[in-house]
Structures are given as structure tokens and as C-alpha cells.
Motif scaffolding. Structure first.
Motif, mmCIF file in Angstrom:
data_model
loop_
_atom_site.group_PDB
_atom_site.id
_atom_site.type_symbol
_atom_site.label_atom_id
_atom_site.label_comp_id
_atom_site.label_asym_id
_atom_site.label_seq_id
_atom_site.Cartn_x
_atom_site.Cartn_y
_atom_site.Cartn_z
ATOM 1 N N ALA A 148 0.846 -1.208 0.000
ATOM 2 C CA ALA A 148 0.000 0.000 0.000
ATOM 3 C C ALA A 148 0.879 1.254 0.000
ATOM 4 C CB ALA A 148 -0.922 -0.007 1.219
ATOM 5 N N LYS A 149 1.932 1.186 0.796
ATOM 6 C CA LYS A 149 2.861 2.322 0.890
ATOM 7 C C LYS A 149 3.582 2.491 -0.446
ATOM 8 C CE LYS A 149 5.430 3.706 4.928
ATOM 9 N NZ LYS A 149 5.680 2.968 6.165
ATOM 10 N N GLU A 150 4.064 1.369 -0.977
ATOM 11 C CA GLU A 150 4.841 1.411 -2.211
ATOM 12 C C GLU A 150 4.028 1.910 -3.398
ATOM 13 O OE1 GLU A 150 7.032 -1.899 -4.932
ATOM 14 O OE2 GLU A 150 7.277 -2.135 -2.779
ATOM 15 N N PHE A 151 2.774 1.478 -3.479
ATOM 16 C CA PHE A 151 1.952 1.852 -4.648
ATOM 17 C C PHE A 151 1.017 3.023 -4.359
ATOM 18 C CE2 PHE A 151 2.995 -2.704 -5.175
ATOM 19 C CZ PHE A 151 3.729 -2.596 -6.355
ATOM 20 N N ASP A 152 1.164 3.618 -3.182
ATOM 21 C CA ASP A 152 0.416 4.808 -2.805
ATOM 22 C C ASP A 152 -1.103 4.617 -2.888
ATOM 23 O OD1 ASP A 152 0.421 7.370 -1.779
ATOM 24 O OD2 ASP A 152 0.260 8.310 -3.760
ATOM 25 N N VAL A 153 -1.582 3.572 -2.221
ATOM 26 C CA VAL A 153 -3.029 3.354 -2.136
ATOM 27 C C VAL A 153 -3.419 3.260 -0.665
ATOM 28 C CG1 VAL A 153 -3.262 2.182 -4.358
ATOM 29 C CG2 VAL A 153 -2.769 0.821 -2.308
ATOM 30 N N GLU A 154 -4.696 3.404 -0.411
ATOM 31 C CA GLU A 154 -5.233 3.325 0.943
ATOM 32 C C GLU A 154 -5.782 1.910 1.134
ATOM 33 O OE1 GLU A 154 -5.278 5.213 4.012
ATOM 34 O OE2 GLU A 154 -5.286 6.783 2.476
ATOM 35 N N ILE A 155 -5.386 1.204 2.209
ATOM 36 C CA ILE A 155 -6.013 -0.102 2.455
ATOM 37 C C ILE A 155 -6.593 -0.146 3.865
ATOM 38 C CG2 ILE A 155 -4.406 -1.354 0.923
ATOM 39 C CD1 ILE A 155 -3.287 -2.666 3.604
ATOM 40 N N THR A 156 -7.532 -1.051 4.066
ATOM 41 C CA THR A 156 -7.911 -1.436 5.419
ATOM 42 C C THR A 156 -7.697 -2.945 5.459
ATOM 43 O OG1 THR A 156 -10.199 -1.608 4.660
ATOM 44 C CG2 THR A 156 -9.621 0.346 5.916
ATOM 45 N N PHE A 157 -7.352 -3.453 6.614
ATOM 46 C CA PHE A 157 -7.139 -4.890 6.747
ATOM 47 C C PHE A 157 -8.020 -5.373 7.888
ATOM 48 C CE2 PHE A 157 -4.445 -8.540 5.737
ATOM 49 C CZ PHE A 157 -4.709 -9.380 6.812
ATOM 50 N N GLU A 158 -8.896 -6.302 7.592
ATOM 51 C CA GLU A 158 -9.791 -6.767 8.649
ATOM 52 C C GLU A 158 -10.140 -8.228 8.450
ATOM 53 O OE1 GLU A 158 -13.485 -4.562 8.287
ATOM 54 O OE2 GLU A 158 -13.092 -4.337 6.154
ATOM 55 N N GLY A 159 -10.678 -8.814 9.511
ATOM 56 C CA GLY A 159 -11.105 -10.207 9.444
ATOM 57 C C GLY A 159 -11.892 -10.516 10.700
ATOM 58 N N PRO A 160 -12.705 -11.570 10.662
ATOM 59 C CA PRO A 160 -13.456 -11.939 11.860
ATOM 60 C C PRO A 160 -12.513 -12.429 12.966
ATOM 61 C CG PRO A 160 -13.813 -13.546 10.105
ATOM 62 C CD PRO A 160 -12.957 -12.460 9.524
ATOM 63 N N GLU A 161 -13.026 -12.472 14.215
ATOM 64 C CA GLU A 161 -12.169 -12.920 15.326
ATOM 65 C C GLU A 161 -11.706 -14.349 15.126
ATOM 66 O OE1 GLU A 161 -15.037 -11.355 15.966
ATOM 67 O OE2 GLU A 161 -14.603 -9.694 17.341
ATOM 68 N N THR A 162 -12.592 -15.218 14.620
ATOM 69 C CA THR A 162 -12.166 -16.598 14.407
ATOM 70 C C THR A 162 -12.502 -17.022 12.992
ATOM 71 O OG1 THR A 162 -14.205 -17.757 14.940
ATOM 72 C CG2 THR A 162 -12.837 -17.084 16.806
ATOM 73 N N GLU A 163 -11.848 -18.107 12.563
ATOM 74 C CA GLU A 163 -12.009 -18.557 11.187
ATOM 75 C C GLU A 163 -13.240 -19.432 10.980
ATOM 76 O OE1 GLU A 163 -8.359 -19.896 9.381
ATOM 77 O OE2 GLU A 163 -7.187 -18.480 10.552
#
Length: 307
Positions: A45-60
Motif C-alpha cells: 500500500a505504501k509502495e503503490f500509494d493506495v489506501e487499504i484497510t485490513f480486517e477479518g473476523p475474530e475466528t475462522e
């Protein structure tokens, strides 16, 4: 435990910054593996200059929770979306929606049973599990009873690792018998209980394959609690701290590691390429390696292990 939240406020922030916004939705947060994937995604994200969010549920096991996150992400009208599907069929209706809105979808870690994703950044799980099967056969001397504890049968990684291991054993090692395959949801406590039950039912068991971080740690714990260390060979998948400790102390013989940082990085990079309309490889193979006591500290393996 990290809560199931995203790092960054997402679409609104991206809209104001004018940068493309890419939500990255993982399968969970409880394993170190996902933290390593996240660091790779942030690096891209830093390298390509984009905005990301990273998320996931507590368990799989929280498929519904993940589907909700996918819905929320789509509502923010992102430039692209990256998804590691817990249930590849359950996600399809929302992916259809993304497609209709011209939002490119990138699969990572686990493919989706659909033609919608423009690319999937993942380990070739069948080939990686076949390598684990070959190592197991070598470690148990080519004959005996073994069992598998797999994280699930709904994700591509679960099915591919199970099948890759099973087919390799069946095709190449006629004297090795798989006596049981159980599914522990990637939960190490549940996997420990399953492994103990298998050992009780099969007193001559010679080996166990744990198909992801939680499964492998669960199996290793079961073997040491039943005082069978050194008698039952444990082969794992992934490379978090508990697993590398188990390999160093001899509870686990070795494991196949993916490149989680590479998975996160390649997923975001592919999303950026798709946004720009550039051609993206359909299957981005992020690689895998076998590691054990002999090479765990080598320059090749060290960067792939995560604390």
C-alpha cells in the motif's frame, strides 16, 4: 486478542485523500499468519500509494461475520477488493455484486470457486501438502498408520491441503494408511481433543499432519500430553512462533511454510494493477518451503517465519 477491526477508517479517508481504496478482508485475526499477511499488504500500500484497510473476523469459523465485512466494504465503493474467503461459495453473491459494480476482486491465501476474481495470490496448496506427505513418508520409514487434522473443508486451502497430502500418500506410498481425517476449525484446543481421540482409537499411529497453524499446534500438544513425543511424527503447515518452538524442541518434525508477507504484498499489488487495467496473472504462486531443525535458522527460511 486483536479485535476484528480494520487498520484505517477506509473509504471515507481514501475519498478525501484521493487515493484508490482497497479493503483487504482476511479469514481471521487470531493467528500470527494473518499479522504477517497484513504487514505485506501494508508494505505494498505504501509502495503503490493506495489506501487499504485490513480486517477479518475474530475466528475462522465466522463465515457470516466475514460476509458482513465484505458487504460493508462494498458499500464504501472501493476501487478494488481483496478477499481470503472462509467459505468460497457463500461469498459468490457479493462477488457478483462487485463485478456488476466494476470492482475488481483479488483472491488471496484461499481462492474462490468462481471466475470473478481477476487473480488469486496464494500458495500452491496441493503441491505444498504433497511435499509434506513426502517428508512424512520419509520420517516414518514408508509404512504405517497416519492421520490428518485439517482446519476445514469449506475453504480452498482446507480442501487443497487435505487432497494434496492424501493423494500423494495414496499414489506413492502403498504401505502407508490414512486411518482418519478430522476437522478442527483451525482451533488448537479443538484440534488437540480430536488428535487425542484419534490416538486412542489407533494405538499404532505413527504420524500426524496438521494442515494449518492451529491444527498443527493442536496435534503437537496432544502428542506431548499423551507422552508420545518421539513415537508419533508430527508434520505441520505454516510457521508461527508456537510451531517453530515445537520444531526446535522436537515435538514437531518439520513443516511447510508459506510466504505470508508475500501473499499480502502480491494481493495488493495485483489489485493496483487491476485498477489500472493492466494484465494480471490469474494465479500468482507465492511459493512454499519445507523447514525443520536443520534449516530453520537459514537465510532462506528465516524471513518466512513469524513471531
Amino acid at each position: 486478542m486483536l479485535s476484528a477491526c480494520s487498520s484505517g477508517s477506509g473509504g471515507d479517508k481514501a475519498a478525501s485523500s484521493g487515493k484508490p481504496y482497497i479493503p483487504v478482508i482476511s479469514k481471521g485475526f487470531q493467528h500470527q499468519f494473518w499479522q504477517a499477511v497484513k504487514s505485506g499488504a501494508e508494505k505494498a500500500a505504501k509502495e503503490f500509494d493506495v489506501e487499504i484497510t485490513f480486517e477479518g473476523p475474530e475466528t475462522e469459523t465466522q463465515v457470516d461475520k466475514q460476509i458482513e465485512m465484505l458487504q460493508t466494504a462494498l458499500d464504501k465503493k472501493p476501487s478494488a477488493i481483496a478477499l481470503a474467503a472462509l467459505d468460497s461459495k457463500a461469498a459468490v453473491p457479493l462477488l457478483e455484486k462487485a463485478k456488476a459494480g466494476n470492482i475488481p476482486v483479488i483472491g488471496f491465501d484461499s481462492g474462490v470457486d468462481s471466475d470473478i476474481p481477476v487473480a488469486t495470490a496464494a500458495t500452491n496448496n496441493k503441491a505444498a501438502a504433497a511435499l509434506a506427505a513426502d517428508k512424512m513418508a520419509e520420517l516414518i520409514g514408508g509404512s504405517g498408520e497416519i492421520a490428518l487434522v485439517v482446519h476445514d473443508q469449506t475453504s480452498r486451502t482446507g480442501a487443497d491441503r487435505r487432497d494434496g497430502f492424501k493423494e500423494e500418500i495414496e499414489n506413492k506410498y502403498p504401505n502407508i494408511k490414512i486411518v482418519d481425517i478430522q476437522y478442527g476449525g483451525g482451533d488448537q484446543l479443538k484440534s488437540t481433543d480430536l488428535a487425542k481421540a484419534i490416538m486412542q482409537a489407533h494405538p499404532n499411529l505413527k504420524g500426524f499432519f496438521g494442515a494449518n497453524e492451529g491444527s498443527a499446534i493442536g496435534v503437537a500438544n496432544a502428542v506431548s500430553e499423551m507422552k508420545k513425543t518421539g513415537q508419533i511424527v508430527v508434520v505441520g503447515f505454516d510457521s508461527g512462533k508456537q510451531q517453530t518452538d515445537a520444531i526446535r524442541n522436537g515435538t514437531m518434525a518439520g513443516a511447510v511454510t508459506q510466504d505470508p508477507i508475500g501473499i499480502g504484498y502480491q494481493a495488493v499489488k495485483a489489485a493496483v494493477m487491476a485498477i489500472k487495467g493492466e494484465k494480471v496473472e490469474k494465479d500468482i504462486d507465492t511459493g512454499f518451503h519445507w523447514y525443520d531443525k536443520s534449516n530453520i535458522d537459514s537465510d532462506e527460511i528465516k524471513p518466512l517465519l513469524y513471531e
